[in-house]
Design a protein around this motif. Sequence first.
Motif, PDB file in Angstrom:
ATOM      1  N   LYS A   1       0.838  -1.191   0.000  1.00 36.34           N
ATOM      2  CA  LYS A   1       0.000   0.000   0.000  1.00 36.34           C
ATOM      3  C   LYS A   1       0.879   1.249   0.000  1.00 36.34           C
ATOM      4  CE  LYS A   1      -3.946   2.117   2.341  1.00 36.34           C
ATOM      5  NZ  LYS A   1      -4.859   2.047   3.511  1.00 36.34           N
ATOM      6  N   ILE A   2       0.896   1.938  -1.109  1.00 31.59           N
ATOM      7  CA  ILE A   2       1.708   3.153  -1.244  1.00 31.59           C
ATOM      8  C   ILE A   2       0.900   4.350  -0.745  1.00 31.59           C
ATOM      9  CG2 ILE A   2       2.913   4.647  -2.873  1.00 31.59           C
ATOM     10  CD1 ILE A   2       3.220   2.208  -4.695  1.00 31.59           C
ATOM     11  N   PRO A   3       1.483   5.200   0.090  1.00 32.19           N
ATOM     12  CA  PRO A   3       0.754   6.377   0.602  1.00 32.19           C
ATOM     13  C   PRO A   3       0.589   7.466  -0.463  1.00 32.19           C
ATOM     14  CG  PRO A   3       3.017   6.388   1.404  1.00 32.19           C
ATOM     15  CD  PRO A   3       2.844   5.090   0.670  1.00 32.19           C
ATOM     16  N   TYR A   4      -0.393   7.262  -1.349  1.00 33.92           N
ATOM     17  CA  TYR A   4      -0.580   8.178  -2.476  1.00 33.92           C
ATOM     18  C   TYR A   4      -0.988   9.576  -2.044  1.00 33.92           C
ATOM     19  CZ  TYR A   4      -0.319   4.212  -5.700  1.00 33.92           C
ATOM     20  OH  TYR A   4       0.108   3.147  -6.424  1.00 33.92           O
ATOM     21  N   PHE A   5      -1.532   9.719  -0.832  1.00 32.24           N
ATOM     22  CA  PHE A   5      -1.968  11.051  -0.406  1.00 32.24           C
ATOM     23  C   PHE A   5      -0.801  12.028  -0.323  1.00 32.24           C
ATOM     24  CE2 PHE A   5      -0.496   9.532   3.660  1.00 32.24           C
ATOM     25  CZ  PHE A   5      -0.143  10.664   4.374  1.00 32.24           C
ATOM     26  N   ILE A   6       0.419  11.513  -0.272  1.00 35.36           N
ATOM     27  CA  ILE A   6       1.603  12.383  -0.274  1.00 35.36           C
ATOM     28  C   ILE A   6       1.666  13.177  -1.572  1.00 35.36           C
ATOM     29  CG2 ILE A   6       4.137  12.414  -0.206  1.00 35.36           C
ATOM     30  CD1 ILE A   6       4.036   9.968   1.571  1.00 35.36           C
ATOM     31  N   ILE A   7       1.220  12.565  -2.670  1.00 36.30           N
ATOM     32  CA  ILE A   7       1.190  13.279  -3.957  1.00 36.30           C
ATOM     33  C   ILE A   7       0.223  14.451  -3.880  1.00 36.30           C
ATOM     34  CG2 ILE A   7       0.616  13.062  -6.406  1.00 36.30           C
ATOM     35  CD1 ILE A   7       1.412  10.116  -6.218  1.00 36.30           C
ATOM     36  N   TYR A   8      -0.921  14.232  -3.255  1.00 38.28           N
ATOM     37  CA  TYR A   8      -1.900  15.320  -3.098  1.00 38.28           C
ATOM     38  C   TYR A   8      -1.352  16.428  -2.202  1.00 38.28           C
ATOM     39  CZ  TYR A   8      -5.001  11.737  -4.978  1.00 38.28           C
ATOM     40  OH  TYR A   8      -5.568  10.767  -5.760  1.00 38.28           O
ATOM     41  N   PHE A   9      -0.572  16.037  -1.197  1.00 36.27           N
ATOM     42  CA  PHE A   9       0.065  17.019  -0.323  1.00 36.27           C
ATOM     43  C   PHE A   9       1.016  17.910  -1.134  1.00 36.27           C
ATOM     44  CE2 PHE A   9       3.885  18.042   2.201  1.00 36.27           C
ATOM     45  CZ  PHE A   9       3.328  18.820   3.206  1.00 36.27           C
ATOM     46  N   ILE A  10       1.793  17.301  -2.024  1.00 36.02           N
ATOM     47  CA  ILE A  10       2.731  18.063  -2.871  1.00 36.02           C
ATOM     48  C   ILE A  10       1.967  18.994  -3.802  1.00 36.02           C
ATOM     49  CG2 ILE A  10       4.465  17.858  -4.702  1.00 36.02           C
ATOM     50  CD1 ILE A  10       5.276  15.176  -3.412  1.00 36.02           C
ATOM     51  N   ILE A  11       0.866  18.497  -4.395  1.00 42.28           N
ATOM     52  CA  ILE A  11       0.050  19.336  -5.276  1.00 42.28           C
ATOM     53  C   ILE A  11      -0.521  20.519  -4.512  1.00 42.28           C
ATOM     54  CG2 ILE A  11      -2.083  19.399  -6.631  1.00 42.28           C
ATOM     55  CD1 ILE A  11      -1.553  16.469  -7.376  1.00 42.28           C
ATOM     56  N   ALA A  12      -0.955  20.268  -3.273  1.00 43.36           N
ATOM     57  CA  ALA A  12      -1.504  21.348  -2.437  1.00 43.36           C
ATOM     58  C   ALA A  12      -0.448  22.405  -2.166  1.00 43.36           C
ATOM     59  CB  ALA A  12      -2.035  20.768  -1.124  1.00 43.36           C
ATOM     60  N   MET A  13       0.795  21.991  -1.894  1.00 48.51           N
ATOM     61  CA  MET A  13       1.877  22.956  -1.674  1.00 48.51           C
ATOM     62  C   MET A  13       2.129  23.796  -2.919  1.00 48.51           C
ATOM     63  SD  MET A  13       4.909  21.363   0.666  1.00 48.51           S
ATOM     64  CE  MET A  13       5.355  20.118  -0.558  1.00 48.51           C
ATOM     65  N   ILE A  14       2.125  23.168  -4.065  1.00 43.94           N
ATOM     66  CA  ILE A  14       2.365  23.894  -5.327  1.00 43.94           C
ATOM     67  C   ILE A  14       1.264  24.917  -5.574  1.00 43.94           C
ATOM     68  CG2 ILE A  14       2.501  23.641  -7.836  1.00 43.94           C
ATOM     69  CD1 ILE A  14       3.768  20.877  -7.350  1.00 43.94           C
ATOM     70  N   ILE A  15       0.018  24.496  -5.360  1.00 47.07           N
ATOM     71  CA  ILE A  15      -1.114  25.417  -5.544  1.00 47.07           C
ATOM     72  C   ILE A  15      -1.021  26.579  -4.562  1.00 47.07           C
ATOM     73  CG2 ILE A  15      -3.617  25.660  -5.320  1.00 47.07           C
ATOM     74  CD1 ILE A  15      -3.875  22.775  -6.312  1.00 47.07           C
ATOM     75  N   GLY A  16      -0.749  26.273  -3.295  1.00 43.97           N
ATOM     76  CA  GLY A  16      -0.664  27.312  -2.279  1.00 43.97           C
ATOM     77  C   GLY A  16       0.465  28.295  -2.521  1.00 43.97           C
ATOM     78  N   THR A  17       1.530  27.832  -3.166  1.00 41.02           N
ATOM     79  CA  THR A  17       2.695  28.688  -3.402  1.00 41.02           C
ATOM     80  C   THR A  17       2.556  29.521  -4.672  1.00 41.02           C
ATOM     81  OG1 THR A  17       4.119  27.068  -2.305  1.00 41.02           O
ATOM     82  CG2 THR A  17       5.208  28.725  -3.668  1.00 41.02           C
ATOM     83  N   TYR A  18       2.001  28.932  -5.732  1.00 42.01           N
ATOM     84  CA  TYR A  18       2.054  29.578  -7.045  1.00 42.01           C
ATOM     85  C   TYR A  18       0.710  30.038  -7.610  1.00 42.01           C
ATOM     86  CZ  TYR A  18       6.783  27.685  -7.068  1.00 42.01           C
ATOM     87  OH  TYR A  18       8.085  27.397  -6.749  1.00 42.01           O
ATOM     88  N   VAL A  19      -0.406  29.564  -7.054  1.00 44.45           N
ATOM     89  CA  VAL A  19      -1.724  29.983  -7.551  1.00 44.45           C
ATOM     90  C   VAL A  19      -2.243  31.102  -6.657  1.00 44.45           C
ATOM     91  CG1 VAL A  19      -4.062  29.237  -8.124  1.00 44.45           C
ATOM     92  CG2 VAL A  19      -2.151  27.646  -8.417  1.00 44.45           C
ATOM     93  N   SER A  20      -2.135  32.321  -7.143  1.00 43.30           N
ATOM     94  CA  SER A  20      -2.373  33.498  -6.295  1.00 43.30           C
ATOM     95  C   SER A  20      -3.832  33.685  -5.899  1.00 43.30           C
ATOM     96  CB  SER A  20      -1.877  34.763  -7.011  1.00 43.30           C
ATOM     97  OG  SER A  20      -2.524  34.905  -8.265  1.00 43.30           O
ATOM     98  N   PHE A  21      -4.777  33.333  -6.781  1.00 48.25           N
ATOM     99  CA  PHE A  21      -6.174  33.649  -6.473  1.00 48.25           C
ATOM    100  C   PHE A  21      -6.720  32.829  -5.301  1.00 48.25           C
ATOM    101  CE2 PHE A  21      -6.718  30.120  -9.478  1.00 48.25           C
ATOM    102  CZ  PHE A  21      -7.710  29.373  -8.863  1.00 48.25           C
ATOM    103  N   ILE A  22      -6.022  31.751  -4.932  1.00 47.81           N
ATOM    104  CA  ILE A  22      -6.491  30.932  -3.817  1.00 47.81           C
ATOM    105  C   ILE A  22      -5.972  31.445  -2.472  1.00 47.81           C
ATOM    106  CG2 ILE A  22      -4.616  29.246  -3.670  1.00 47.81           C
ATOM    107  CD1 ILE A  22      -6.736  27.063  -3.403  1.00 47.81           C
ATOM    108  N   SER A  23      -5.070  32.410  -2.523  1.00 52.55           N
ATOM    109  CA  SER A  23      -4.425  32.910  -1.297  1.00 52.55           C
ATOM    110  C   SER A  23      -5.401  33.333  -0.202  1.00 52.55           C
ATOM    111  CB  SER A  23      -3.489  34.072  -1.638  1.00 52.55           C
ATOM    112  OG  SER A  23      -2.457  33.631  -2.493  1.00 52.55           O
ATOM    113  N   PRO A  24      -6.483  34.080  -0.529  1.00 48.66           N
ATOM    114  CA  PRO A  24      -7.404  34.495   0.545  1.00 48.66           C
ATOM    115  C   PRO A  24      -8.040  33.317   1.294  1.00 48.66           C
ATOM    116  CG  PRO A  24      -7.789  35.786  -1.433  1.00 48.66           C
ATOM    117  CD  PRO A  24      -6.870  34.669  -1.827  1.00 48.66           C
ATOM    118  N   ALA A  25      -8.163  32.181   0.624  1.00 44.94           N
ATOM    119  CA  ALA A  25      -8.830  31.031   1.244  1.00 44.94           C
ATOM    120  C   ALA A  25      -7.878  30.166   2.055  1.00 44.94           C
ATOM    121  CB  ALA A  25      -9.499  30.172   0.168  1.00 44.94           C
TER     122      ALA A  25
END
Length: 322
Positions: A240-264
């Motif tokens: 069982k590979i902990p795939y949720f780690i991939i989602y964690f990385i995607i969340a970091m990328i979105i939080g860092t580089y996608v500006s319109f989500i910053s207020p949320a």
Amino acid sequence: MPEDNLENTQSFPERNPLISKIVFIVSAVLCLTPLLSPPKALALGLILAQTTGHPFRQYNYQATQILLQVSVVGLGFGMNCIAAIHAGKEGILFSAVSILTTLLLGYVLGRALKIEPKTSHLISSGTAICGGSAIAAISKVLNTEEKQTSVALGTVFILNSIALFIFPLIGHALNLSQHQFGIWAAIAIHDTSSVVGASSKYGPEALQVATTVKLVRALWIVPLAIATSIIFRKRPSKIKIPYFIIYFIIAMIIGTYVSFISPAIPYITATAKIGLTLTLFLIGVGSSYKMLKSVGYKPLLQGIILWIFVSLTALWAVEKIL
């Protein structure tokens, strides 16, 4: 994280199902408020587990797994991608050295204490990587008996719960920086839930460092499972590979580089921290008395020695190197 395959014994006086449900729901709601910190939520859960009990035990393990993973991904939105990559690179060397030395020492201790080999290996694996998650994965590879798994889970759970309370106190007493504490907690505390809980109590930078390093460390489950199947001469099973780690990385990328989500982001991370508090409550209330009672002094002694070794060597390393 303890699996939910063992029932709690009946407390005295005999548990009332209605009272148990009411107390559980009220306590769970309290976890959604600022009144309970992660350590307090875990303590409350442990108290309820041995008194009123868990009225929804059959759903606890799956709910805990999902809630923990969602909470960790939610925390990812509030983390800086560049800083996380730096912390992850820094933690790779610490992780590799500590995992290998812990497994080796665990093998030696298991032989010296004459502990059943599979049980000893499960305890070493849980201490080396990520507590109950590693034990659950390796137990499937070894096809262990229920008692072997429960002894390992009980040993790691006891020490993991203690770590959640004492690590922030030790960190402040030694004046560790948030960066140092994050690395230390990720290496020396067993489960991801308690790593995140302790580091969030210490500070935001500690939380970012600890979460990133711990998740990088969790990926070692895969090579360890493969090595275990070879050493114990078991047929390779589905890992069982902990795939949720991939989602964690995607969340970091979105939080860092996608500006319109910053207020949320502040609301997302605040909700994730509440989810973590509730997760620790569920871990506590889902603890099986039978599982904890099954832990003998030899397995517990192995777990304690390994934990002290990992904690002290990691502490020495972060103070000298970082």
